[in-house]
Design a protein around this motif. Sequence first.
Motif, short mmCIF file in Angstrom:
data_model
loop_
_atom_site.label_atom_id
_atom_site.label_comp_id
_atom_site.label_asym_id
_atom_site.label_seq_id
_atom_site.Cartn_x
_atom_site.Cartn_y
_atom_site.Cartn_z
N LYS A 251 0.84 -1.21 0.00
CA LYS A 251 0.00 0.00 0.00
C LYS A 251 0.87 1.26 0.00
CE LYS A 251 -4.03 -2.14 2.03
NZ LYS A 251 -4.42 -2.86 3.23
N LEU A 252 1.93 1.22 0.80
CA LEU A 252 2.80 2.41 0.89
C LEU A 252 3.53 2.68 -0.42
CD1 LEU A 252 3.90 4.52 2.97
CD2 LEU A 252 5.79 2.96 3.40
N PHE A 253 3.89 1.63 -1.15
CA PHE A 253 4.69 1.79 -2.37
C PHE A 253 3.84 1.98 -3.63
CE2 PHE A 253 8.13 -1.21 -0.39
CZ PHE A 253 8.39 -0.25 0.58
N SER A 254 2.56 1.72 -3.52
CA SER A 254 1.76 1.73 -4.76
C SER A 254 1.35 3.15 -5.17
CB SER A 254 0.52 0.85 -4.61
OG SER A 254 -0.31 1.40 -3.64
N HIS A 255 1.14 3.31 -6.45
CA HIS A 255 0.68 4.57 -7.06
C HIS A 255 1.59 5.76 -6.72
CE1 HIS A 255 -2.72 2.20 -8.11
NE2 HIS A 255 -3.05 2.02 -6.85
N ARG A 256 2.87 5.51 -6.70
CA ARG A 256 3.82 6.59 -6.43
C ARG A 256 4.36 7.20 -7.73
NH1 ARG A 256 4.46 8.24 -0.95
NH2 ARG A 256 3.38 6.61 0.15
N ALA A 257 4.15 6.52 -8.84
CA ALA A 257 4.69 7.02 -10.11
C ALA A 257 3.98 8.30 -10.51
CB ALA A 257 4.51 5.96 -11.20
N ALA A 264 0.70 14.88 -12.33
CA ALA A 264 2.12 14.50 -12.37
C ALA A 264 2.87 14.93 -11.11
CB ALA A 264 2.82 15.06 -13.62
N SER A 265 2.15 15.06 -10.01
CA SER A 265 2.81 15.48 -8.77
C SER A 265 3.62 14.32 -8.19
CB SER A 265 1.79 15.98 -7.75
OG SER A 265 0.84 14.98 -7.51
N ALA A 266 4.51 14.66 -7.28
CA ALA A 266 5.40 13.65 -6.69
C ALA A 266 4.92 13.27 -5.29
CB ALA A 266 6.82 14.18 -6.63
N LEU A 267 5.05 12.01 -4.96
CA LEU A 267 4.67 11.51 -3.63
C LEU A 267 5.89 10.84 -2.99
CD1 LEU A 267 1.18 9.78 -4.04
CD2 LEU A 267 1.70 11.87 -2.81
N LEU A 337 8.73 9.64 -12.93
CA LEU A 337 7.60 9.34 -13.82
C LEU A 337 7.16 7.89 -13.69
CD1 LEU A 337 8.70 11.35 -16.98
CD2 LEU A 337 7.40 12.10 -14.99
N LYS A 338 8.12 6.97 -13.72
CA LYS A 338 7.79 5.56 -13.48
C LYS A 338 8.36 5.16 -12.13
CE LYS A 338 7.76 2.29 -16.74
NZ LYS A 338 8.32 1.38 -17.79
N ALA A 339 7.59 4.46 -11.34
CA ALA A 339 8.08 4.02 -10.03
C ALA A 339 7.20 2.86 -9.60
CB ALA A 339 8.01 5.15 -9.02
N SER A 340 7.63 1.65 -9.97
CA SER A 340 6.82 0.48 -9.65
C SER A 340 7.00 0.08 -8.18
CB SER A 340 7.24 -0.70 -10.53
OG SER A 340 8.55 -1.11 -10.20
N ALA A 342 7.69 -2.83 -7.15
CA ALA A 342 8.87 -3.70 -7.07
C ALA A 342 10.16 -2.87 -7.03
CB ALA A 342 8.89 -4.64 -8.27
N ALA A 343 10.21 -1.80 -7.82
CA ALA A 343 11.43 -0.99 -7.87
C ALA A 343 11.61 -0.21 -6.57
CB ALA A 343 11.37 -0.03 -9.05
N ILE A 344 10.53 0.27 -6.01
CA ILE A 344 10.64 1.00 -4.73
C ILE A 344 11.13 0.03 -3.65
CG2 ILE A 344 9.37 2.23 -2.92
CD1 ILE A 344 7.46 3.23 -5.13
N LYS A 345 10.55 -1.15 -3.67
CA LYS A 345 10.94 -2.17 -2.68
C LYS A 345 12.42 -2.53 -2.85
CE LYS A 345 11.44 -6.58 -1.35
NZ LYS A 345 12.30 -7.59 -1.94
N ARG A 346 12.84 -2.68 -4.10
CA ARG A 346 14.23 -3.05 -4.38
C ARG A 346 15.19 -1.95 -3.91
NH1 ARG A 346 18.36 -4.07 -8.56
NH2 ARG A 346 17.82 -2.36 -9.95
N LEU A 347 14.80 -0.71 -4.15
CA LEU A 347 15.64 0.42 -3.75
C LEU A 347 15.77 0.49 -2.23
CD1 LEU A 347 17.08 3.11 -4.64
CD2 LEU A 347 14.89 4.23 -4.28
#
Lengths: 368, 348
Positions: A251-257, A264-267, A337-340, A342-347
Amino acid sequence: MKTFDYLAAFYRHEHNSREFVGQVDSLLAAEEASVRAIPFGCEKASLDWLDGKVCGDKKVTLLYCKDHLAAFRLDYSFTENGQEKSETGRFFVMQQADLPNVFVAFSLESAQFFRRALQPFLLSLYPTVMMTFVSHRKMKRMLDAFKTEGDFSDLIITRASQRLRYQEGNQTKRIMPMVSWPEMNLDEAFQWIQEHNGWFQSLEFEAMSRERKLGTIVLTRQGIVRADALFSRAYQTFIVPTCKTIDANLKLFSHRARLERPDASALPLVIDFEADQFQDVQENRRLIQAMRLLKSASVSVLHGNPYVHLSVLDYIDGSAFDLWVLDHRQLVIVPQLKASIAAIKRLINHIFDDYAEGRLLDYQQPQT
Amino acid sequence: MNQEQAFKDEIDNYNDSLFAIIGFMNFYRYDDTTRSMRSDVLVFQGRTLTPSEAKSKNEAGETVHFVTPDLGILLPDGKGILGEVKRSFPLDTARWLDDFKQLMGYDDDLTGWPNDSQKVTAHDIVLLLHQSRAIKVKNYFTENSPKDIHFTRPFSIVEFNRSSQGKEYFFFRNVSGNVSDQNLASRLEEGINVPMGIYLIQYSTVKLYDSTPPLPYLLELIWTHVVAVKVTSIPGYKIPAKKQKVKIELALDEISERLEKNFSFHGLQQGHANARQPRVLKDTALQQACAALVKFGDAEWTDTTKTKLSVNFVKREDVLDYFIKCCTKEPGNNGQMDLFNTKDKGIS
C-alpha cells in the motif's frame, strides 16, 4: 518393515486454508520433516494465473484450490554430474485472509527442491511476485515475541549468516557474507551484529524449554521460515506479522509514479534513521558509495556535499527516483515518472542492506 | 579547473538558480497562517510580456517584441513582481550594464500578465544574485545610478546562498532597495533562511527553466526520463545484457513535450499557461542535445530534417557522469559557462 508415509498421506488429503497450518504441525510431530514458509506479495490478487506457468525448465500445474489454499506440482530439470535429471515436487500457496495481494508458499519437500526449484521459480516471477525483507529491528522484536509467547527458556543460535555493510577503507568490496555458529543467545548476537554494522541474512536457533530442545527454526531476512516443529507458533509470530508488513508496504509503495497521477505530482517516501546519521559529512560519501552498489541501475550524483542529491534509474523496469539528504536524519526518496512497487521495494531493500536501516514513512512537507 | 568539474559547477549553478526562483516565488505563495500554498497568487516563469510603445525599440532602434523575466508573480490585488536570477555575474564588468538594461526592460507598463486585463496596477523588479557577487553588483548599481541605470518602479537586489546548519537552507537577504510588501521587506532586511526540505518536491519536479541547461544535465534528463521510460514500456521489455543496445524511435517533439510537462514550471502554473508561456526548452537546446547523442554514438537521425532519432539504449552505471565525460571530450569545449547569452530576449 515399511513405515507409514505420513507425507504421502498429507499430500493425498485436500487441505483448506483454515486448517492447513495446524495440519502441517501434526505432520511434523509424526514425521521427521521440516516445512518452509515463504511469504510474498503479488500484483495479482489470485492464484489461478500460476497454473501452467513455465519459467525456463520449471513448470507449475495446479492440483486443486480450496478456500484460498492451492496445491501445485512443480516439475523441474537440472544437470547433475553431467546428467540431465527431471524431478517433481509439491508446494502449496495460501492467500492471506483480508490481504488479497499477500501469499505464503509452503514446501514440505527437500532442501534441494527448495533451492533448485521452488525458490528460483518464485524469484523468476519478479516483479509480479515480490519477496520481502525483515528489518534487523523487526527480526529481533519477532524473536523476542516468539520466546515470550512460547514461554521458552532460551533461544540458542546454532547458525547465523550475517552480512556486514560497507565500511570506510573497504571501498571496493561489497558487503561480506559470513557464516558462523556463534552459539550465542539472542541479545548477544544482535548486539554483536549492531556493533559491526551488519544484519542477519538468516538465523537458525533452537527453542529450549530448560535443557530440552523443542524444535529448530530458521528465520531469514526475506521472512522465510523453516521449522521442524512448533510451526503454528512460528507461523503466528513470524509469518503473520511479515504478511502484514508486506501488505503495508504494497500500500505504501503503490501509485507513487508521477505518470499515474493526473497532475504529475510527486509523492515522496522518507527513510528516517532516527539519529544524526548524516552529522558527519563523510557519511554522504558512504551513502553514495553504497548506492553505487545497486545492481542494474544508474546512480548519478547531482550533488554530494554538503547535501546529497542523486538520480537513480532502475533498468529492470525504467523506474526512476531522486534521492535527497537535506538534514542529519532523513533520506527522502522522490519517485519520478515511473516508479513500480517492485522498484521501490528493491531500492529500499538495497539501502537497508548496504547502507543502514531506518523507519519508512510517508513524506510530510516540513513546516518553516 | 578541469572540464569535468566545470560541468559539475555549471549544473550546480543551474540548480541553484532554480532553487532561488522557487524559493523567492514561494515567499508570496506560501501562507504562513494556513501553512499551505495560496491558490490566489499566480506564478510564472519564462512568460513573454509585451513592452509598451515607449519601450518597443532598443537603443539600436531594433524592435523589442517581448521580454521574458525569469520569474513573475501576480498578486490577488492586481499588483505583481518580476525578477531575474543570476547565480553568477560576468567577470567583465563592462557586460554588467547589459544585464541591468535587461532588467530596465521590465520597468515598463508590460502587457501579458496572466489575468483578464493582462496588466497590473504596479509591480516590483527584483534581481536575485548569488551572495558572492551581490555587494560588487550593488556597488556597481549605486555608482551608475541614476545616470546609466534607473528604475521608476521599486527595484531591489536580493542575495541568495545555500547554508548548512544541521539542515540545508537557502538564504535570501536584501542588499539594495526593497520589495513593496512591507512584511516581506522587513524579513528580507534581516535575511530569511528557507529550509531546502520544504521545497523538495518542487526541486524534484522542476528541473528546467528558460535558460539553456548544461548539456550533460539535459542529456541525463532525456536519457532517464524520456528514453528509459519509453524503452521500458515496450511490451515484453527485458533488461538489456551488458553492451546490448535496445533501439527506440523518438521525435524531438516527444522529448520536448515530456520534459515540459513534467520538469518545467508547468506544474506550478495554475492553468494560466497559454501562448505567452512558450516551452522552456528551446528548440536549439533540444536540437543540440540530440545532435550530441548522435555524435556520442547513442543515436542516429532517422529523417533528413533531423526531427526524429533512433536511440541506442544501453545500461550505464552513471548516466550523468557518462555524459559529462562525453561532453568533456568534445573539441572546442573549454567547460566555460555561458549563462547569460542563452536567453532569447525577442530582439529582432
